[in-house]
Design a protein around this motif. Structure first.
Motif, short mmCIF file in Angstrom:
data_model
loop_
_atom_site.label_atom_id
_atom_site.label_comp_id
_atom_site.label_asym_id
_atom_site.label_seq_id
_atom_site.Cartn_x
_atom_site.Cartn_y
_atom_site.Cartn_z
N PRO A 155 0.83 -1.24 -0.15
CA PRO A 155 0.00 0.01 0.13
C PRO A 155 0.78 1.22 0.03
CG PRO A 155 -0.85 -1.56 1.61
CD PRO A 155 0.54 -1.92 0.92
N ILE A 156 2.03 1.29 0.83
CA ILE A 156 2.76 2.48 0.82
C ILE A 156 3.57 2.49 -0.61
CG2 ILE A 156 4.76 3.61 2.02
CD1 ILE A 156 3.88 1.92 4.70
N ASN A 157 4.08 1.17 -1.03
CA ASN A 157 4.86 1.52 -2.13
C ASN A 157 4.00 2.00 -3.47
OD1 ASN A 157 7.45 0.77 -3.18
ND2 ASN A 157 6.52 -0.69 -4.46
N SER A 158 2.71 1.49 -3.46
CA SER A 158 1.89 1.95 -4.70
C SER A 158 1.75 3.49 -4.60
CB SER A 158 0.37 1.45 -4.42
OG SER A 158 0.68 0.08 -4.42
N ARG A 159 1.85 4.15 -3.51
CA ARG A 159 1.66 5.67 -3.22
C ARG A 159 3.00 6.06 -3.72
NH1 ARG A 159 -0.11 4.82 2.08
NH2 ARG A 159 -2.07 3.83 1.85
N VAL A 160 3.97 5.67 -3.44
CA VAL A 160 5.50 6.24 -3.62
C VAL A 160 5.52 6.13 -5.10
CG1 VAL A 160 8.00 6.09 -3.18
CG2 VAL A 160 6.39 5.66 -1.46
N ALA A 161 5.19 5.14 -5.57
CA ALA A 161 5.49 4.88 -7.13
C ALA A 161 4.64 6.25 -7.89
CB ALA A 161 4.60 3.52 -7.66
N ARG A 162 3.60 6.64 -7.45
CA ARG A 162 3.04 7.70 -8.20
C ARG A 162 3.58 9.11 -7.93
NH1 ARG A 162 -1.40 4.49 -6.54
NH2 ARG A 162 -1.91 5.91 -4.87
N TRP A 163 4.36 9.24 -6.82
CA TRP A 163 4.97 10.49 -6.41
C TRP A 163 5.82 11.09 -7.61
CZ3 TRP A 163 6.68 9.21 -0.83
CH2 TRP A 163 5.62 9.11 0.08
N THR A 164 5.57 12.55 -7.47
CA THR A 164 6.58 13.26 -8.27
C THR A 164 6.73 14.45 -7.29
OG1 THR A 164 4.81 14.70 -9.14
CG2 THR A 164 5.44 12.85 -10.55
N ARG A 165 7.57 15.31 -7.41
CA ARG A 165 7.89 16.46 -6.77
C ARG A 165 6.73 17.51 -6.77
NH1 ARG A 165 13.28 17.21 -5.38
NH2 ARG A 165 14.87 16.53 -6.59
N ASP A 166 5.95 17.64 -7.64
CA ASP A 166 4.78 18.22 -7.98
C ASP A 166 3.76 17.71 -7.02
OD1 ASP A 166 6.07 20.06 -9.14
OD2 ASP A 166 5.33 19.30 -10.92
N SER A 167 3.62 16.28 -6.67
CA SER A 167 2.24 15.66 -6.03
C SER A 167 2.66 15.15 -4.67
CB SER A 167 1.99 14.49 -6.88
OG SER A 167 2.88 13.62 -7.19
N PRO A 180 2.80 14.33 -0.86
CA PRO A 180 2.10 14.81 0.32
C PRO A 180 2.72 15.34 1.47
CG PRO A 180 2.40 12.38 0.50
CD PRO A 180 2.94 12.97 -0.77
N ALA A 181 2.10 16.03 2.30
CA ALA A 181 2.82 16.64 3.39
C ALA A 181 3.97 15.91 4.22
CB ALA A 181 2.04 17.68 4.19
N ASP A 182 3.28 14.70 4.37
CA ASP A 182 3.80 14.03 5.39
C ASP A 182 4.76 12.59 4.50
OD1 ASP A 182 1.82 12.51 4.17
OD2 ASP A 182 1.18 11.24 6.22
N TRP A 183 5.32 12.98 3.58
CA TRP A 183 5.87 11.98 2.63
C TRP A 183 7.05 11.54 3.40
CZ3 TRP A 183 10.68 12.22 0.61
CH2 TRP A 183 11.43 13.45 0.75
N ARG A 184 7.81 12.22 4.26
CA ARG A 184 9.00 11.54 4.90
C ARG A 184 8.70 10.74 5.76
NH1 ARG A 184 13.75 13.95 3.69
NH2 ARG A 184 13.78 16.06 2.63
N GLU A 185 7.22 10.92 6.53
CA GLU A 185 6.98 9.75 7.56
C GLU A 185 6.40 8.59 6.89
OE1 GLU A 185 5.84 13.14 7.48
OE2 GLU A 185 7.10 13.89 9.23
N ARG A 186 5.92 8.76 5.75
CA ARG A 186 5.17 7.52 4.77
C ARG A 186 6.60 6.94 4.52
NH1 ARG A 186 0.34 9.26 1.10
NH2 ARG A 186 -0.58 10.69 2.76
N ILE A 187 7.58 7.13 4.12
CA ILE A 187 8.68 6.75 3.85
C ILE A 187 9.47 5.95 5.14
CG2 ILE A 187 11.26 7.00 2.85
CD1 ILE A 187 10.15 8.85 0.98
N GLY A 188 9.41 6.56 6.06
CA GLY A 188 10.21 6.18 7.28
C GLY A 188 9.30 4.95 7.72
N ARG A 189 7.99 5.12 7.58
CA ARG A 189 7.17 3.75 7.93
C ARG A 189 7.50 2.76 6.97
NH1 ARG A 189 2.08 5.47 6.77
NH2 ARG A 189 2.38 7.17 8.38
#
Length: 149
Positions: A101-113, A115-124
Protein backbone atom coordinates in the motif's frame (compact mmCIF):
# COMPACT_ATOMS: atom_id res chain seq x y z
CA UNK A 1 16.03 -34.44 -5.86
CA UNK A 2 16.08 -32.73 -2.47
CA UNK A 3 19.66 -31.55 -3.04
CA UNK A 4 18.74 -30.04 -6.39
CA UNK A 5 15.72 -28.25 -4.93
CA UNK A 6 17.74 -27.04 -1.97
CA UNK A 7 20.49 -25.71 -4.20
CA UNK A 8 18.02 -23.98 -6.54
CA UNK A 9 16.05 -22.54 -3.66
CA UNK A 10 19.19 -21.35 -1.91
CA UNK A 11 20.39 -19.59 -5.06
CA UNK A 12 16.96 -18.09 -5.63
CA UNK A 13 16.56 -16.69 -2.13
CA UNK A 14 20.03 -15.48 -1.30
CA UNK A 15 20.22 -12.62 -3.79
CA UNK A 16 16.98 -11.15 -2.51
CA UNK A 17 17.96 -11.29 1.14
CA UNK A 18 21.14 -9.45 0.24
CA UNK A 19 19.28 -7.15 -2.13
CA UNK A 20 16.65 -6.36 0.46
CA UNK A 21 19.24 -5.59 3.09
CA UNK A 22 21.45 -3.67 0.69
CA UNK A 23 18.61 -1.76 -0.94
CA UNK A 24 16.26 -0.84 1.83
CA UNK A 25 18.67 -0.84 4.74
CA UNK A 26 21.75 0.71 3.14
CA UNK A 27 20.96 2.39 -0.17
CA UNK A 28 17.78 4.23 0.82
CA UNK A 29 19.38 6.11 3.74
CA UNK A 30 22.20 7.18 1.41
CA UNK A 31 19.72 8.37 -1.21
CA UNK A 32 17.75 10.22 1.47
CA UNK A 33 20.83 12.34 2.25
CA UNK A 34 21.10 13.68 -1.31
CA UNK A 35 20.43 17.42 -1.55
CA UNK A 36 17.06 18.73 -2.68
CA UNK A 37 15.34 15.40 -1.98
CA UNK A 38 17.39 13.80 -4.77
CA UNK A 39 16.59 10.30 -3.55
CA UNK A 40 12.88 10.80 -4.09
CA UNK A 41 13.02 10.05 -7.83
CA UNK A 42 15.08 6.90 -7.16
CA UNK A 43 12.59 5.69 -4.55
CA UNK A 44 9.64 6.39 -6.84
CA UNK A 45 11.26 4.62 -9.79
CA UNK A 46 12.34 1.72 -7.57
CA UNK A 47 8.79 1.39 -6.30
CA UNK A 48 7.47 1.12 -9.85
CA UNK A 49 10.07 -1.33 -11.15
CA UNK A 50 10.41 -3.59 -8.11
CA UNK A 51 6.68 -3.48 -7.50
CA UNK A 52 6.26 -5.35 -10.79
CA UNK A 53 9.05 -7.90 -10.25
CA UNK A 54 9.05 -8.78 -6.56
CA UNK A 55 5.63 -10.50 -6.39
CA UNK A 56 6.79 -13.16 -8.85
CA UNK A 57 10.09 -13.54 -7.01
CA UNK A 58 8.46 -14.04 -3.61
CA UNK A 59 5.73 -16.37 -4.83
CA UNK A 60 8.25 -18.43 -6.80
CA UNK A 61 10.56 -18.73 -3.78
CA UNK A 62 7.68 -19.73 -1.53
CA UNK A 63 6.45 -22.33 -4.04
CA UNK A 64 9.94 -23.78 -4.43
CA UNK A 65 10.29 -23.92 -0.65
CA UNK A 66 6.99 -25.76 -0.39
CA UNK A 67 8.09 -28.29 -3.02
CA UNK A 68 11.41 -28.75 -1.23
CA UNK A 69 9.67 -29.24 2.13
CA UNK A 70 7.29 -31.75 0.54
CA UNK A 71 10.05 -33.82 -1.02
CA UNK A 72 12.09 -33.74 2.20
CA UNK A 73 9.09 -34.65 4.37
CA UNK A 74 10.14 -36.90 7.24
CA UNK A 75 13.85 -36.54 6.45
CA UNK A 76 16.63 -34.66 8.14
CA UNK A 77 16.18 -30.92 7.81
CA UNK A 78 12.56 -31.09 6.68
CA UNK A 79 11.37 -29.19 9.74
CA UNK A 80 13.83 -26.39 9.07
CA UNK A 81 12.82 -26.17 5.42
CA UNK A 82 9.14 -26.18 6.38
CA UNK A 83 9.67 -23.43 8.95
CA UNK A 84 11.67 -21.41 6.40
CA UNK A 85 8.86 -21.77 3.88
CA UNK A 86 6.41 -20.55 6.52
CA UNK A 87 8.61 -17.50 7.07
CA UNK A 88 8.76 -16.89 3.32
CA UNK A 89 4.97 -16.97 3.20
CA UNK A 90 4.90 -14.57 6.16
CA UNK A 91 7.19 -12.22 4.22
CA UNK A 92 4.75 -12.31 1.29
CA UNK A 93 1.85 -11.46 3.60
CA UNK A 94 3.91 -8.68 5.19
CA UNK A 95 4.69 -7.31 1.74
CA UNK A 96 1.07 -7.32 0.62
CA UNK A 97 -0.41 -5.97 3.86
CA UNK A 98 2.28 -3.53 5.04
CA UNK A 99 4.55 -2.54 2.16
CA UNK A 100 2.54 -2.66 -1.05
CA UNK A 101 0.00 0.00 0.00
CA UNK A 102 2.80 2.46 0.80
CA UNK A 103 4.84 1.40 -2.23
CA UNK A 104 1.87 1.97 -4.55
CA UNK A 105 1.58 5.55 -3.35
CA UNK A 106 5.34 6.20 -3.58
CA UNK A 107 5.36 4.92 -7.18
CA UNK A 108 2.98 7.74 -8.17
CA UNK A 109 4.86 10.55 -6.40
CA UNK A 110 6.53 13.40 -8.25
CA UNK A 111 8.03 16.56 -6.80
CA UNK A 112 4.76 18.33 -7.62
CA UNK A 113 2.50 15.71 -6.01
CA UNK A 114 4.26 15.00 -2.71
CA UNK A 115 2.01 14.70 0.32
CA UNK A 116 2.95 16.83 3.31
CA UNK A 117 3.88 13.75 5.37
CA UNK A 118 5.92 12.00 2.67
CA UNK A 119 9.00 11.60 4.87
CA UNK A 120 6.94 9.89 7.57
CA UNK A 121 5.43 7.52 5.00
CA UNK A 122 8.87 6.61 3.68
CA UNK A 123 10.10 6.12 7.24
CA UNK A 124 7.18 3.75 7.91
CA UNK A 125 7.99 1.79 4.75
CA UNK A 126 11.64 1.55 5.80
CA UNK A 127 10.74 0.21 9.26
CA UNK A 128 8.38 -2.42 7.81
CA UNK A 129 11.02 -3.33 5.24
CA UNK A 130 13.67 -3.82 7.94
CA UNK A 131 11.30 -6.16 9.75
CA UNK A 132 10.65 -8.10 6.55
CA UNK A 133 14.39 -8.38 5.87
CA UNK A 134 14.85 -9.83 9.37
CA UNK A 135 12.19 -12.45 8.54
CA UNK A 136 13.96 -13.24 5.25
CA UNK A 137 17.34 -13.59 6.97
CA UNK A 138 15.78 -16.00 9.48
CA UNK A 139 14.20 -17.96 6.59
CA UNK A 140 17.50 -18.16 4.72
CA UNK A 141 19.27 -19.30 7.88
CA UNK A 142 16.72 -22.08 8.31
CA UNK A 143 17.12 -23.09 4.66
CA UNK A 144 20.88 -23.39 5.10
CA UNK A 145 20.44 -25.45 8.27
CA UNK A 146 17.87 -27.63 6.49
CA UNK A 147 20.16 -28.14 3.52
CA UNK A 148 23.09 -29.16 5.68
CA UNK A 149 21.15 -31.42 8.05
Amino acid sequence: MENVLGCRHDRGRRPDGGGGAGGGCLRNPILDRLPNDGGLAARSDGARVLGRVKPFWYIGSSALGAVWAGTAWGGAGAGHVGAATGLLLLSVVMSVVLLVPINSRVARWTRDSLPADWRERIGRWDRFHHLRVAVLVAAFTLLVVGATS
